[in-house]
Design a protein around this motif. Structure first.
Motif, short mmCIF file in Angstrom:
data_model
loop_
_atom_site.label_atom_id
_atom_site.label_comp_id
_atom_site.label_asym_id
_atom_site.label_seq_id
_atom_site.Cartn_x
_atom_site.Cartn_y
_atom_site.Cartn_z
N GLY A 161 0.80 -1.21 0.00
CA GLY A 161 0.00 0.00 0.00
C GLY A 161 0.84 1.25 0.00
N TYR A 162 0.18 2.39 -0.33
CA TYR A 162 0.83 3.68 -0.42
C TYR A 162 -0.02 4.75 0.25
N ALA A 163 0.65 5.83 0.65
CA ALA A 163 -0.03 6.99 1.21
C ALA A 163 0.62 8.25 0.69
N TYR A 164 -0.16 9.32 0.59
CA TYR A 164 0.35 10.62 0.15
C TYR A 164 -0.01 11.64 1.22
N ASP A 165 1.01 12.32 1.73
CA ASP A 165 0.83 13.30 2.81
C ASP A 165 0.02 12.72 3.97
N GLY A 166 0.31 11.46 4.30
CA GLY A 166 -0.31 10.83 5.46
C GLY A 166 -1.68 10.25 5.22
N ARG A 167 -2.22 10.35 4.00
CA ARG A 167 -3.54 9.81 3.68
C ARG A 167 -3.39 8.59 2.77
N ASP A 168 -4.25 7.60 2.97
CA ASP A 168 -4.23 6.43 2.11
C ASP A 168 -4.36 6.85 0.66
N PHE A 169 -3.52 6.25 -0.19
CA PHE A 169 -3.49 6.66 -1.60
C PHE A 169 -3.94 5.52 -2.53
N ILE A 170 -3.29 4.39 -2.47
CA ILE A 170 -3.64 3.25 -3.30
C ILE A 170 -3.11 1.99 -2.64
N LYS A 171 -3.80 0.86 -2.86
CA LYS A 171 -3.33 -0.41 -2.31
C LYS A 171 -3.58 -1.51 -3.34
N PHE A 172 -2.83 -2.58 -3.20
CA PHE A 172 -3.01 -3.71 -4.11
C PHE A 172 -3.82 -4.79 -3.41
N ASP A 173 -4.88 -5.24 -4.08
CA ASP A 173 -5.70 -6.34 -3.58
C ASP A 173 -5.39 -7.56 -4.44
N LYS A 174 -4.66 -8.50 -3.89
CA LYS A 174 -4.22 -9.65 -4.68
C LYS A 174 -5.33 -10.65 -4.94
N GLU A 175 -6.45 -10.51 -4.25
CA GLU A 175 -7.56 -11.43 -4.47
C GLU A 175 -8.34 -11.05 -5.73
N ILE A 176 -8.36 -9.78 -6.11
CA ILE A 176 -9.15 -9.38 -7.29
C ILE A 176 -8.56 -9.92 -8.59
N PRO A 177 -7.30 -9.76 -8.93
CA PRO A 177 -6.28 -8.84 -8.39
C PRO A 177 -6.37 -7.49 -9.11
N ALA A 178 -6.07 -6.41 -8.38
CA ALA A 178 -6.12 -5.06 -8.96
C ALA A 178 -5.58 -4.06 -7.95
N TRP A 179 -5.18 -2.90 -8.48
CA TRP A 179 -4.85 -1.77 -7.63
C TRP A 179 -6.13 -1.04 -7.30
N VAL A 180 -6.33 -0.74 -6.03
CA VAL A 180 -7.56 -0.10 -5.55
C VAL A 180 -7.24 1.35 -5.18
N PRO A 181 -7.74 2.32 -5.97
CA PRO A 181 -7.45 3.73 -5.67
C PRO A 181 -8.20 4.20 -4.44
N LEU A 182 -7.53 4.96 -3.58
CA LEU A 182 -8.11 5.48 -2.34
C LEU A 182 -8.04 7.00 -2.30
N ASP A 183 -7.67 7.61 -3.42
CA ASP A 183 -7.48 9.06 -3.54
C ASP A 183 -7.79 9.42 -5.00
N PRO A 184 -8.37 10.60 -5.26
CA PRO A 184 -8.68 10.95 -6.66
C PRO A 184 -7.49 10.83 -7.60
N ALA A 185 -6.30 11.26 -7.15
CA ALA A 185 -5.12 11.20 -8.01
C ALA A 185 -4.70 9.76 -8.29
N ALA A 186 -5.12 8.84 -7.45
CA ALA A 186 -4.71 7.45 -7.62
C ALA A 186 -5.38 6.78 -8.82
N GLN A 187 -6.44 7.38 -9.35
CA GLN A 187 -7.05 6.83 -10.56
C GLN A 187 -6.04 6.85 -11.71
N ASN A 188 -5.28 7.93 -11.81
CA ASN A 188 -4.25 8.01 -12.85
C ASN A 188 -3.15 6.99 -12.60
#
Length: 327
Positions: A161-188
């Motif tokens: 997982g990743y965070a930007y300025d202390g907020r959750d940003f994106i994480k990888f879910d290996k069960e899907i599998p896919a990157w799950v965006p947790l921040d608007p910028a993470a869509q890109n």
């Protein structure tokens, strides 16, 4: 770790087909180990029993580095013990004690090349996020973590997982599998990292196969250190100010592994602590913890500190002696 070539989708790819993205970072303003324990939760167990081991990689990227805080640094951990460090100033992966004395555990030249490739990709991702928010003037931190766990010689968990300025940003879910965006910028970021489906499958394979394989390879060099047990030293003190309750403090220190049970008893019955209970690194590879209770000045019942730790054959009870009360 084999040397990686820089791909075009934001990941680093490994010889042998398993990729890694730019990895994880930890806030420079918070001690790395404490932040890891808070962030990872069940993925990295606080109590490492015999046969349970974890491998974690921690990365930090700063948009505005300053003295003592380079723009990029990486720390790798075996369980809770750091075993190598890399930063953007030295640009070399260096094993840390006691692994600095171990021969053959890793090819540190190849590891340095790998970390340099990851640094480039990691800082590029931070730059992309700042561009998305059109904020190049502020000071920003990009954080992330990935790793895996073995229990009884079998893969039992992984995190990424990743965070930007202390907020959750994106994480990888290996069960899907896919990157799950947790921040608007993470869509890109998701679109960039999933531009080719093969990279998602490789990320899944990294967590489920390659990371546990690396951990298995490191363990013959590390079990003695990771499985060690160091008994706690215990100090019991008391302080009373005129007109106030007595404050009793029980401090346990220099113990390993991390998990410990610590509480006060009054005439054999457990007392709820007023403060304390946190377990903190001591800076020498061991830990410390304490509990504090407040006692009415007229209370003459016996108080003792009760300590439970895996290094002890049986729980330790340390009585408080009023004659040694601090003045």
């Amino acid at each position: 770790m084999p040397t990686q070539q820089r791909p075009t989708n934001g990941f680093s790819s490994r010889t042998g087909g398993s990729p890694e993205p730019s990895s994880w970072t930890v806030s420079m303003m918070v001690p790395v180990l404490l932040f890891l324990l808070l962030l990872l939760g069940p993925a990295a167990p606080e109590e490492t029993q015999a046969g349970n081991y974890s491998l974690s990689f921690l990365y930090t990227g700063l948009s505005k580095p300053r003295e003592g805080f380079p723009s990029f640094q990486a720390i790798a951990y075996l369980n809770d013990q750091p075993f190598f460090h890399y930063d953007s100033e030295g640009r070399r992966a260096k094993p840390l004690a006691p692994w600095s004395q171990v021969e053959g555990m890793e090819d540190w030249e190849k590891e340095s090349a790998l970390q340099r490739a990851r640094e480039d990709i990691f800082m590029e991702t931070l730059s992309d996020i700042m561009d998305y928010y059109k904020d190049r003037e502020g000071s920003h931190t990009f954080q992330g973590a990935f790793g895996c766990e073995l229990r009884n010689n079998k893969s039992s968990g992984a995190f990424w997982g990743y965070a930007y300025d202390g907020r959750d940003f994106i994480k990888f879910d290996k069960e899907i599998p896919a990157w799950v965006p947790l921040d608007p910028a993470a869509q890109n970021t998701k679109r960039k990292w999933e531009a080719e489906a093969v990279y998602v499958q490789r990320a899944k394979a990294y967590l489920e196969e390659e990371c546990p394989g690396m951990l298995q390879r490191y363990l013959p060099y590390s079990r003695t250190h990771l499985d060690r047990r160091e008994s706690p030293s215990v100090s019991v003190t008391g302080h009373a100010a005129p007109g106030h309750k007595r404050t009793l403090k029980c401090l346990a220190y220099d113990f390993y592994p991390r998990s410990i049970g610590l509480h006060w008893t009054r005439a054999g019955d457990a007392k709820e602590a007023e403060s304390g209970g946190d377990v903190l690194p001591s800076g020498n590879g061991t830990y410390q913890s304490w509990v504090v209770v407040e006692v009415p000045s007229e209370d003459q019942a016996p108080y003792s500190c009760h300590v439970e730790h895996r290094s002890l054959a049986q729980p330790l009870t340390v009585p408080w002696d009023p004659r040694q009360q601090a003045k």
